[in-house]
Every structure is written in structure tokens, then in C-alpha cells.
Scaffold this active site. Structure first.
Site, PDB file in Angstrom:
ATOM      1  N   ASP A 258       0.863  -1.171   0.000  1.00 22.12           N
ATOM      2  CA  ASP A 258       0.000   0.000   0.000  1.00 22.12           C
ATOM      3  C   ASP A 258       0.915   1.241   0.000  1.00 22.12           C
ATOM      4  OD1 ASP A 258      -2.143   1.672  -0.012  1.00 22.12           O
ATOM      5  OD2 ASP A 258      -3.158   0.773   1.699  1.00 22.12           O
TER       6      ASP A 258
HETATM    7  C1  BGC Z   1      -4.984   3.313   0.326  1.00 19.60           C
HETATM    8  C2  BGC Z   1      -5.245   2.306  -0.765  1.00 19.60           C
HETATM    9  C3  BGC Z   1      -5.128   2.956  -2.117  1.00 19.60           C
HETATM   10  C4  BGC Z   1      -3.767   3.600  -2.237  1.00 19.60           C
HETATM   11  C5  BGC Z   1      -3.505   4.238  -3.582  1.00 19.60           C
HETATM   12  C6  BGC Z   1      -3.731   4.122   0.081  1.00 19.60           C
HETATM   13  O1  BGC Z   1      -3.644   5.180   0.965  1.00 19.60           O
HETATM   14  O2  BGC Z   1      -4.908   2.638   1.559  1.00 19.60           O
HETATM   15  O3  BGC Z   1      -6.510   1.736  -0.595  1.00 19.60           O
HETATM   16  O4  BGC Z   1      -5.336   2.001  -3.130  1.00 19.60           O
HETATM   17  O5  BGC Z   1      -3.662   4.585  -1.238  1.00 19.60           O
HETATM   18  O6  BGC Z   1      -4.206   5.381  -3.766  1.00 19.60           O
END
Ligand code: BGC
Length: 733
Positions: A258
Site C-alpha cells: 500500500d
Molecule cells: C490506500 C489504498 C489505495 C492507495 C492508492 C492508500 O492510501 O490505503 O486503498 O489504493 O492509497 O491510492
């Protein structure tokens, strides 16, 4: 595929291989200047495998060109985005969508999202989010499918099918990325990013099934979660990323971290950048989102003997395979057709689908005296902070949405009533008296245009128009960014100022309908006792206002059913229907009982149970009958029940089947959803619904994590929600 990928891999330097593992955010790209940016230089040097947060076919083509024409390896980039509930045609937030209990509809919403995103250059989405959550405090409960692993698994599959279709190499399908693996929804105290700790038997029975279902459905990638599991951050958790995911489940795709999840392990207390990067690679992480830990340390770690080049080859191979599956080696520009984007994105057909899908996500919580549906006549007073709030209709995670073109409740009602009835509007209250809270709840351009007048002035204005109306519609609740990432709450009620508004409106004696916006289960005990009609509309998407009008005026009969339990108050959280009985259950006794498992100050009941939702018609359930009352593990029993629509309108009912295993080698929940069917039943009609009980429905993971059923007595329950059920008993021999 292997031959092609092998031959590419053989021609790559170690640095180029490491480059493929790097996934920066594209924030800084400006059309026409892409070539001059830092990212461009990295792309040319082969230091980037993919990009996300970039939109439009034209821009993406420009960037892809850099990789194809300027980099030595000419390996195309993969382009990701959070296409969570639609692209520009925005569908209801996932929690709302799940309340449709309609797998075809959910699949179709993902299909349309994929069509639009792929027409605009995107080939990879960070969806579905399949984290089970049983804690209404957690803001991201809005992004998932609720509390139930069985339903959640079906939805996970439907979403993956919708995005990926049956041919990932087609130009209108995109790769899905299941997230957040794993257990992210069980953050302690519902505080985002917080620690998770749970038994393996609970993980396997209750939290892991949706991830596994998505993997079984062929999801091309998976995202590691921010939290730790068993004391080790998921991003570097070998048991999770390799033993369970690859060895047990046979996952063949790639794993991405993530957002900065990799270097966040430093804060977790798991080592410095060099250490956490090496550990993550070793654990089975393939791609690093944003933190560039892998990019900056792996070559050195190979030299130092901390990791092997073979481990880098494995990760790189998986990313190249994904690009191959998408057909990018055949045509890197296949998703970059500007003409296609013009006709396929946010077109009338897709918006119409988003509108009808939204109507299926709404849950009618209360309808005393059949106030709803409203007649298209007379005068309607429309009030509330969400009434004229088009920027908020799409809810959280709608990064591609066109706010200016979203349909507000006001616009939807006015259009539906044109020439037939009058709408009087007043805002009535701000979202919250606390300006700072409102600011946090309306980030990313989702403004509610805060009114500077005092709460009293706003309220008086609303009461004045309400007095001139036949009926009052209040659009209130949460703002779009009051749920979603880093939007946890410890107070899960409607803000006080809105409740004051509702109280003042109720005093007029006119009928009041609450159109409730929320991204989580709210504690609406007071509203459930005092407001005659409540329609929960979540955040319905770009067409929300039209969809709300469709249901409010009865052109569509609501049929949504809750997929999370609505508690009486926050102190009951985490709250879910599939509880354990404990050694001191209340049983049939009413609260309060000393030395039983209950509270001094509130009963154990929810306000609205899992599976609950009303209709403009009524359904009655006949007796539940079984084809026989004994079965063996290779046998089955057919259960059947008659469901009758005793009202005057056609309507859809979600018939739900739950099972309880009375005795097990580990204790079993008092009820677990094991099947459901959404059926359309005409007014006056009776339909027989059947359900096949097989060994699979009776199986579970034991303490040693072996899977199977155990002989003994079981109960089968059926009903239109998890509380009001008919029941029978049967035996597994
Ligand atoms: C979130 C994810 C997301 C990623 C990309 C993160 O902060 O937890 O769910 O896909 O950002 O935007």
C-alpha cells in the site's frame, strides 16, 4: 508467456529489474511537459514499472511513449488507479452497493468502471476492497462489503469478474488488485492503520475468505495492508504473502504494497529502509508503492548477500507477467485511444446504469404510516446540509468523478416534480457546528459550502418553509469524507446540530422523511424512535439525486438490505450478528440480567440488524420445510419456504439462509449466512424459495486450521433479515 517473459528478463540489468518493482504516484505530471519531469527521467532510465494517479488517454499515451521510445528495455508501464466504485460514472460506495445483494448488478458496475477506465488509459485498479469490518468507527468500512465473510466472498468474486472479464488482454478489461491483505478492517478501536491481532481460526473463518475468493476468481494482483498481522507488518509478512497466499491458495499474480507501506515499517519498529526492503522482498512483496525503498536499496542488498538476484527475478517476473496478460507487450497504447474515451466515458448509458444501481443500494429503515413513497403533488420542503450538495454525492474514493455534473437531491427532486409539485429549499443546518470537523469531513473538493449564519438562523429559515409545505424531506447525516481512509469516528451519531434541526422540523407536526447519507452504520436510535420515515441512501454516486427521487416517489420500490449491523450506540462496537453464544448468553431473557453477558445501560439489540431493509410492500414467510432431517457429508438436504408479497406493489425480497452448528470442536457463531436469493415477487404472489444444504455450508476451519464439517445437530434459519427468522433443526451423521 513464460518464453516471452524469460527472454525479456534475460536482457535486463539488475537495476532495470529493480526498476520494475517501483510504483510512484504520478502527481507531478503536466500534459505537454511530461518529458521534463523527474519521473520522466526515471522512466527513461528504467527505474519505474508503473504509475498511478494519472488520468486521461492522452496523458497516459504521452507517458507510455517515454517508456517505449526512451527507455533501453522498452518495457511498457502499467497504469493504476483507485477505480473503486465507478470511474467518471460513479456508482454507490461499496458498502451501499453490497446492500443490493445482487451479484449481477455488482459485477456490471465493475464492468462499466473497467470499460470507462480502460477507455481513458487505465489498466489496473486498486479494487475490490474486501476487508471484513465489524466496527462502525472505522472510516473505511464504507469501502468494503460489510461484516459478513460469505456475502463478502460472493461480492469479491463478482467485482473481480466485472473488472477482468474473461479476457484480461481485451482492451476494455482491467486487472484488479484485491486489498488490503490482510485483516485491515479489524484495526483496534476502529482507528485507521491501528494494530490488528486475532486468532488464526478467526482469521480463516471470518476475515480471510473474501481475499481467498478473489484469488480463486483469478484476481491478477493483491495489495498488502498497512497493519501488522501476528506482530509482523503485512508488507513483510512471509506467512501471509507466501505461505498462505502462494502456497496454500495458489496465487499466481503479483503483490504490491500500500501507499508507502514499505517504509512505514520503519515506524512500525521493524528496521531501517535497507532491512525492511530486504525483508519485504523475501516475504513475497513484488512492487513498492511510492516509498522507493526497493528501488534504493535492493542492488546494495544483493551485493551484501542479504537477498539474492533470484528473488528479484521472481518479483520482476510477476510484474512482467501481469503486463503480458494485459497485452501491453503486443500494444502498449491499447488503452490510449482518445476517441474511445470521448464516447465511452460518462456517457448516457453508463450514467443510467449508475442511477438504477443506486436505487438498488438504498435501504428503507423505517416507514411509519407509509409516508413513503411521496406523491408528486403539493409542496415539499427540502432541507438539510446534504440536500444541495452535488460535490458530496459520489462519496469517498471517487477520484475520477466530475463533481460539477453530479446530481444533487435538490436537482433530482426538482426534475422529478417539474410541472407537478413545488420544492421549497433551505439548508437548515451546517454539517456540524464545529467548523474544523466540517473541514475534515469535506476534503478533496467535497465542500458543503458552509453557511456563516448561526444554527438558529438556519433552523428558523427551514422551519418557516416547512410550515408552508405538505411534507418535509431532510437530507442529512455524514458528509462524503466523514468515512473512508483516515476518517474514523468515536461518535457515530448524526451531528447534534442536524438533530436539533430535525427536532425543530418534527415540532411543525408535518410528516418528516429523513434521507440519510452515511458511509458507515450510524447510531440512529433517536432517529429510529422519532422520525417517521428513514431512507438510508449511503453515497449513491454521480446520479444519486435522480436515484433518490426514483425511490422517494415510488418509481422504484426499495429492496436494499443492510450488510452491517446498526448499533444503538458506539459502545456496542464492534457489533455483528454472527457472534459467539458465550457461556452466559441472555438467551430469551430480556435485558437486564445480572451475571449474564449484557450491559447495564443498553440492551444487546441493534437498532437495525444485519440483513434488514423494508419495502413499499410487505412479505410474509411460510413454514420452513426440509426434504429430510438427516444427511451425511456427501449428501444434501433441500430446504424450502414460501414467501408471499401481501402488499399492493411488486417488490424484491432478499431471502436469507443462516446456519448454526450447535456443537463443534471450536465454538461456532450463533448464526452464519450460508445462502441468499434476491427474488422479485409480484403483489399477491407467492414464490417458493429453495436452499440446498451441502457439506460445504456446514464446514469450517478448526483450531488446527483443518477444514471440514463435524457430525451433530444444526439449525437452519430463514428470513428477510438476520433477526426475524423461521427455524428448523437437522442432523449431520
Ligand atoms: C490506500 C489504498 C489505495 C492507495 C492508492 C492508500 O492510501 O490505503 O486503498 O489504493 O492509497 O491510492
Amino acid at each position: 508467456m513464460t518464453v516471452v517473459v524469460d527472454s525479456i528478463l534475460n536482457q535486463m540489468t539488475l537495476e532495470e529489474k529493480i526498476g520494475q518493482l517501483n510504483l510512484p504516484s504520478a502527481g507531478e505530471f503536466v500534459t505537454g511537459q511530461a518529458e521534463n519531469s523527474d519521473l520522466a527521467k526515471k522512466i527513461e532510465k528504467g527505474m519505474i514499472g508503473g504509475l498511478f494517479n494519472i488520468k486521461t488517454a492522452a496523458r497516459i499515451r504521452e507517458v507510455q511513449k517515454l517508456a517505449i521510445e526512451k527507455s533501453r528495455t522498452k518495457i511498457p508501464l502499467i497504469f493504476g488507479m483507485d477505480v473503486i466504485h465507478g470511474y467518471e460514472s460513479v456508482f454507490p460506495i461499496p458498502l451501499g452497493l453490497s446492500c443490493s445483494w445482487d451479484m449481477k448488478l455488482i459485477e456490471r458496475s465493475a464492468r462499466i468502471a473497467a470499460q470507462e477506465a480502460s477507455a481513458d488509459g487505465i489498466n489496473w485498479t486498486f479494487s475490490p476492497m474486501v476487508d471484513i469490518s465489524r466496527d462502525a468507527r472505522w472510516g473505511r468500512i464504507s469501502e468494503g462489503s460489510g461484516e459478513d465473510p460469505y456475502l463478502g466472498s460472493q461480492i469479491a468474486r463478482a467485482m473481480v469478474r466485472g473488472y477482468q472479464g474473461n479476457d484480461l488482454s481485451a482492451n476494455n478489461t482491467i486487472m484488479s488488485c484485491v486489498k488490503h491483505y490482510a485483516l485491515y478492517g479489524a484495526a483496534e478501536a476502529g482507528r485507521d492503520y491501528n494494530t490488528v491481532d486475532m486468532s488464526h481460526h478467526r482469521m480463516y473463518n471470518e476475515y480471510l475468505p473474501p481475499y481467498k475468493a478473489a484469488v480463486d476468481e483469478g484476481a491478477g494482483s493483491i495489495m498488502a495492508s498497512f497493519n501488522e498481522v501476528d506482530g509482523i507488518p503485512a508488507t513483510a509478512n512471509k506467512w501471509l504473502l507466501t505461505d498462505v497466499l502462494r502456497k496454500e491458495w495458489g496465487f499466481k499474480g503479483f503483490v504490491v504494497s500500500d501507499y508507502t507501506g514499505l517504509t512505514e515499517m520503519i515506524e512500525h519498529g521493524y528496521g531501517d529502509t535497507i532491512a525492511v526492503s530486504a525483508k519485504a522482498l523475501e516475504a513475497g512483496l513484488d512492487m513498492d508503492m511510492v516509498s522507493e525503498g526497493l528501488l534504493n536499496t535492493l542492488a546494495r542488498s544483493v551485493k551484501d548477500g542479504k537477498i539474492s538476484e533470484q528473488q528479484i527475478n521472481n518479483a520482476c517476473r510477476r510484474i512482467l507477467e501481469a503486463k503480458y496478460k494485459l497485452g501491453l507487450f503486443t500494444d502498449p497504447y491499447k488503452y490510449c485511444n482518445v476517441e474511445r474515451a470521448k464516447s465511452e466515458v460518462f456517457n448516457a448509458a453508463n450514467r443510467a446504469e449508475a442511477r438504477s444501481t443506486a436505487t438498488q443500494s438504498f435501504v428503507l429503515l423505517k416507514n411509519q404510516g407509509e409516508i413513503l413513497p411521496l406523491k408528486k403533488a403539493g409542496t415539499i420542503a427540502l432541507v438539510g446540509p446534504l440536500a444541495d450538495a452535488k460535490e458530496n454525492m459520489t462519496g469517498t474514493w471517487s477520484v475520477a468523478a466530475r463533481f460539477a455534473e453530479s446530481i444533487s437531491v435538490k436537482a433530482g427532486l426538482e426534475k422529478a416534480l417539474e410541472g407537478k409539485a413545488k420544492v421549497l429549499y433551505a439548508k437548515g443546518s451546517n454539517l456540524d457546528e464545529d467548523e474544523a470537523i466540517e473541514e475534515r469531513a469535506t476534503m478533496f473538493g467535497k465542500t458543503l459550502h458552509r453557511d456563516k449564519r448561526s444554527a438558529e438562523e438556519l433552523r428558523n429559515e427551514a422551519v418557516a418553509i416547512a410550515k408552508r409545505a405538505d411534507v418535509i424531506v431532510v437530507a442529512g447525516g455524514e458528509a462524503a469524507e466523514m468515512s473512508g481512509e483516515a476518517s474514523s469516528r468515536t461518535n457515530i451519531q448524526i451531528p447534534e446540530t442536524q438533530r436539533d434541526l430535525i427536532k425543530a422540523l418534527l415540532k411543525t407536526g408535518k410528516p418528516v422523511v429523513l434521507v440519510l447519507f452515511t458511509g458507515r452504520p450510524l447510531a440512529v436510535k433517536w432517529e429510529s424512535e422519532n422520525v417517521p420515515a428513514i431512507l438510508n441512501v449511503w453515497f449513491g454516486g454521480s446520479e444519486a439525486g435522480d436515484a433518490i427521487a426514483d425511490v422517494v416517489f415510488g418509481d422504484v420500490n426499495p429492496s436494499g438490505k443492510l450488510t452491517t449491523t446498526f448499533p444503538q450506540n458506539v459502545g456496542q462496537e464492534p457489533m455483528y450478528y454472527a457472534q459467539k453464544n458465550t457461556g452466559r448468553p441472555l438467551g430469551d431473557a430480556k435485558w437486564f440480567q445480572k451475571f449474564k453477558s449484557n450491559y447495564l445501560d443498553v440492551s444487546n439489540d441493534p437498532v437495525y440488524p444485519f440483513g434488514f431493509g423494508l419495502s413499499y410492500t410487505q412479505f410474509t414467510y411460510g413454514d420452513l420445510s426440509l426434504s429430510k432431517n438427516q444427511m451425511s457429508s456427501n449428501d444434501s438436504i433441500i430446504a424450502s419456504i414460501n414467501v408471499t408479497n401481501i402488499g399492493k406493489r411488486d417488490g424484491a425480497e432478499v431471502v436469507q439462509f443462516y446456519i448454526r452448528d450447535l456443537v463443534g470442536s471450536v465454538t461456532r457463531p450463533i448464526k452464519e449466512l450460508r445462502g441468499f436469493e434476491k427474488v422479485m415477487i409480484k403483489a399477491g404472489e407467492t414464490k417458493t424459495i429453495t436452499f440446498k444444504i451441502t457439506n460445504e455450508q456446514l464446514s469450517f476451519y478448526r483450531q488446527d486450521l483443518s477444514y471440514g464439517s463435524e457430525p451433530g445437530k444444526f439449525q437452519l434459519f430463514v428470513g428477510g433479515n438476520s433477526r426475524d427468522v423461521k427455524q428448523v433443526e437437522f442432523t449431520l451423521n
